[in-house]
Design a protein around this motif. Structure first.
Motif, PDB file in Angstrom:
ATOM      1  N   GLY A   1       0.195   4.642   5.100  1.00 58.30           N
ATOM      2  CA  GLY A   1      -0.324   5.718   4.273  1.00 58.30           C
ATOM      3  C   GLY A   1       0.218   7.069   4.700  1.00 58.30           C
ATOM      4  N   TYR A   2       0.740   7.131   5.933  1.00 62.73           N
ATOM      5  CA  TYR A   2       1.123   8.434   6.470  1.00 62.73           C
ATOM      6  C   TYR A   2       2.300   9.045   5.711  1.00 62.73           C
ATOM      7  N   LEU A   3       3.311   8.209   5.460  1.00 68.58           N
ATOM      8  CA  LEU A   3       4.516   8.729   4.814  1.00 68.58           C
ATOM      9  C   LEU A   3       4.207   9.308   3.438  1.00 68.58           C
ATOM     10  N   PRO A   4       3.513   8.548   2.548  1.00 71.36           N
ATOM     11  CA  PRO A   4       3.170   9.126   1.243  1.00 71.36           C
ATOM     12  C   PRO A   4       2.269  10.357   1.381  1.00 71.36           C
ATOM     13  N   ALA A   5       1.355  10.335   2.329  1.00 73.36           N
ATOM     14  CA  ALA A   5       0.430  11.455   2.493  1.00 73.36           C
ATOM     15  C   ALA A   5       1.188  12.698   2.934  1.00 73.36           C
ATOM     16  N   ARG A   6       2.165  12.493   3.826  1.00 72.89           N
ATOM     17  CA  ARG A   6       2.940  13.628   4.288  1.00 72.89           C
ATOM     18  C   ARG A   6       3.785  14.183   3.149  1.00 72.89           C
ATOM     19  N   LYS A   7       4.280  13.258   2.322  1.00 80.15           N
ATOM     20  CA  LYS A   7       5.057  13.681   1.166  1.00 80.15           C
ATOM     21  C   LYS A   7       4.193  14.573   0.272  1.00 80.15           C
TER      22      LYS A   7
ATOM     23  N   ILE B   1       0.842  -1.199   0.000  1.00 82.81           N
ATOM     24  CA  ILE B   1       0.000   0.000   0.000  1.00 82.81           C
ATOM     25  C   ILE B   1       0.875   1.247   0.000  1.00 82.81           C
ATOM     26  N   MET B   2       1.927   1.215   0.824  1.00 82.59           N
ATOM     27  CA  MET B   2       2.795   2.384   0.891  1.00 82.59           C
ATOM     28  C   MET B   2       3.428   2.627  -0.478  1.00 82.59           C
ATOM     29  N   ASN B   3       3.881   1.550  -1.098  1.00 84.57           N
ATOM     30  CA  ASN B   3       4.516   1.645  -2.403  1.00 84.57           C
ATOM     31  C   ASN B   3       3.579   2.296  -3.415  1.00 84.57           C
ATOM     32  N   ILE B   4       2.365   1.799  -3.481  1.00 81.57           N
ATOM     33  CA  ILE B   4       1.414   2.319  -4.468  1.00 81.57           C
ATOM     34  C   ILE B   4       1.035   3.762  -4.140  1.00 81.57           C
ATOM     35  N   MET B   5       0.923   4.072  -2.865  1.00 83.35           N
ATOM     36  CA  MET B   5       0.570   5.439  -2.503  1.00 83.35           C
ATOM     37  C   MET B   5       1.699   6.402  -2.873  1.00 83.35           C
ATOM     38  N   LEU B   6       2.958   5.933  -2.735  1.00 80.51           N
ATOM     39  CA  LEU B   6       4.083   6.789  -3.125  1.00 80.51           C
ATOM     40  C   LEU B   6       4.049   7.029  -4.632  1.00 80.51           C
TER      41      LEU B   6
END
Lengths: 246, 401
Positions: free
Chosen positions: B382-388, B294-299
């Motif tokens: 999800g937080y890391l991509p969202a913060r990005k 999920i993190m990968n796709i969100m990035l």
């Protein structure tokens, strides 16, 4: 608001990028006052500081030195969120690349700023339809950008900027991606909005033909204003207009 | 505003239906695996428990040797006939006590042979262990006392030695001693520990002692307690009696064991429980992998939608609203995956428990934990991509190609 009240007031604005020897003055001290109801074209070659001044006027960026008052409020003292709120409530943006959300219908694109303004759904739709009708796209409400021509996409973008009834409409090379006929149509639409609705418009362009639609033209070079007046004064006779953009 | 953001997230997920599905797949598999494995494990545990309690919760198993593992067990002092008699006579609550001696031996019939366990015992054994004679009969009192060379066999032994034929009345040789088959036991199938309960040959106790082993010792004694009596009390009484008879000093440890089935059942279920936890932990790793997906796709999403983010910021979205939008997208992806995973896990474990003949026990706890974990994964990954996304500079984001 009377037409005498300044919407934009830049005093001694400087913008510096880099450090030490690599220091670059994008703006080297700009004074500029724009009053409500004006249609101002900002001209200049690339690197002249016209985009930087546009970003500052649009509250996307803050000056390194000097002061910027938007309707009397000191923008350089605002936090990022306060500037975002100011953009949300008072400024409409039109970009060269349209910047519509892909795979999103025209009406949904136009509704977007109203979503952030927390306008209720029904009211939002009514205003979005109204704005799209104003730009002549009342029959294209549910088309997605890929189904619209470039000129139509830019009209959707203008409708999006209009929907929130902004005090200032900022257009960054609005005709840069369009052919001359579509460009003229878009410019006529902007002139119409300026004259009929009294919307203050600031437009960045490097094309003298487009700047000629404006009521006032500000010419940038090397981070300074080198000319300010009606388009014909700034460029001289239309025959030599190409020289003004160089 | 939260509804508008949720609507935006749902629209975005629908727009990329295939990608969203593939992203959710990781969480679906993770949650599904955790739930399926834990539910199957719980099914196995409760089957073990019910199988054991079917044997009767009033069964005590008295065996020589201290309660420790290793070679000492084999040199433990066996019981004597007098011990058995004392248990029968002196302990209140003992309904039946079946003495046994056991020896592994080769059983031969004609040109076929089969290695199995020979149990010398009395008829009480059948009742205590819940065996029934299907064909023929059990031993008579006189046959047991005299130690006649007779045997009662389980169906596995019959199948091995008399394929397709009738074993009853035939003779087999057990350690070169000819024995007549007087009975065949009804099949009991596999025990929950996976033992074949039909692979046995019963002979009279005296016969096994005298002719197979060569002494009069008694090994394990199976005791049933009167239903009205307290099994635990009877257990203590037997322990006291045997300590006294075997002259164990007060401070010395028992050199024998009295186990009741409760004890065995809890040992078994703690073993299957440990296995369940292990499997659940392995499955949880796949949940983690799903979260990373999920993190990968969100990035990728944030990079792809940089211009959109720039536009949103330009028209007045606050950084925290952009953050919330991407966070909500990740959470919607992970919780949708979680819900589907719960359904898959329960469906899969229902099919699995049916196929294995185990009870289907839904553990509401693990369902909640797995679902909650999937939602949490959405937040964490999800937080890391969202913060990005939220920290993008609008000017640069708008210029992004």
């Amino acid at each position: 608001m009377t037409s005498e009240e300044p919407v934009i007031q830049l005093v001694g604005v400087k913008k510096v990028y880099g450090k030490g020897d690599a220091l670059v003055y994008a703006l080297a001290g700009v004074d500029l006052t724009i009053r409500a109801g004006e249609f101002v074209a900002i001209m200049g070659a690339s690197g002249s500081g016209k985009s930087t001044s546009m970003n500052i006027i649009g509250c996307l960026d803050v000056p390194s030195a000097g002061s910027y008052r938007f309707r009397g409020a000191k923008v350089e003292e605002m936090t990022a969120d306060e500037r975002a709120m100011l953009r949300r409530l008072h400024i409409g943006f039109v970009f060269q690349g349209f910047n519509l959300l892909p795979r999103t219908t025209a009406i949904e694109n136009v509704e977007l700023p109203l979503v952030y303004r927390r306008v209720p759904t029904a009211e939002r739709q009514r205003r979005a339809i109204e704005a799209l009708e104003t730009v002549g796209l009342g029959d294209r409400l549910h088309h997605v950008p890929s189904e619209l021509s470039g000129g139509q996409q830019q009209r959707v973008a203008i409708a999006r900027a209009l929907a929130s009834a902004p005090a200032l409409l900022l257009a960054d090379e609005p005709t840069g991606n369009l052919d001359s006929r579509r460009s003229a149509e878009i410019m006529q639409l902007l002139v119409q909005l300026n004259q009929e609705r009294g919307i203050t418009i600031v437009m960045v362009t490097h094309e003298p033909d487009m700047a000629a639609f404006a009521s006032r033209c500000v010419h940038f070079k090397d981070g300074l204003i080198i000319g300010d007046g009606v388009p014909a004064e700034v460029f001289g006779p239309p025959s030599s207009s190409a020289g003004g953009a160089a | 505003m939260i509804w508008a953001i949720l609507a935006m997230a749902l629209r975005q997920i629908r727009r990329n239906a295939v990608r969203s599905f593939l992203t959710m797949l990781g969480i679906m598999i993770g949650v599904g695996a955790v739930i399926a494995l834990v539910t199957l494990g719980e099914g196995a545990t409760s089957k073990v428990k019910s199988d054991i309690s079917k044997l009767g919760d009033n069964l005590l198993i008295v065996s020589p040797g201290a309660d420790r593992r290793g070679p000492e067990v084999s040199v433990a002092t066996p019981f004597t006939a007098a011990d058995l008699e004392a248990i029968r006579e002196e302990v209140a609550g003992v309904r039946l006590a079946a003495p046994t001696v056991q020896k592994g031996a080769l059983v031969v019939a004609g040109n076929l042979n089969w290695r199995t366990s020979i149990t010398g015992t009395t008829n009480e054994y059948l009742e205590v262990r819940g065996y029934e004679v299907e064909r023929g009969r059990s031993f008579t009192e006189q046959e047991v006392t005299a130690g006649q060379p007779l045997c009662v066999i389980g169906t596995t032994v019959e199948k091995q030695l008399f394929p397709g034929g009738e074993a009853l009345g035939q003779y087999v040789r057990v350690d070169r001693i000819g024995c007549e088959i007087i009975g065949v036991l009804a099949s009991k199938g596999q025990s929950s520990m996976g033992q074949d309960q039909d692979d046995l040959v019963l002979v009279p106790l005296r016969m096994a002692q005298r002719r197979l082993i060569g002494n009069t010792d008694i090994g394990t004694i199976y005791v049933t307690v009167d239903a009205a009596e307290d099994t635990a009390q009877t257990k203590t009484d037997i322990e006291d009696l045997l300590r006294q008879r075997r002259r164990i000093q007060p401070d010395a440890e028992d050199d024998f064991r009295v186990r009741d089935l409760q004890e065995i059942a809890s040992a078994m279920s703690s073993a299957t429980g440990a296995l369940t936890s292990l499997l659940g932990a392995i499955a949880a790793v796949s949940l983690l992998v799903g979260g990373i997906g999920i993190m990968n796709i969100m990035l990728v999403n944030v990079t792809e939608r940089t211009r959109e983010i720039g536009t949103r910021l330009a028209i007045g979205a606050l950084a925290r609203e952009v953050l919330l939008q991407f966070l909500v997208e990740a959470i919607v992806l992970s919780t949708t995956g979680g819900v589907i995973g719960v359904a898959l896990g329960l469906g899969g474990s229902y099919a699995g428990t049916r196929a294995l003949g185990m009870p289907f026990v839904i553990q509401p706890g693990i369902v909640l934990v797995a679902f909650g974990f999937s939602a949490m994964i959405g937040v964490v990954f999800g937080y890391l991509p969202a913060r990005k996304a939220a920290n993008l500079n609008p000017i640069e984001a708008l210029r992004h190609e």
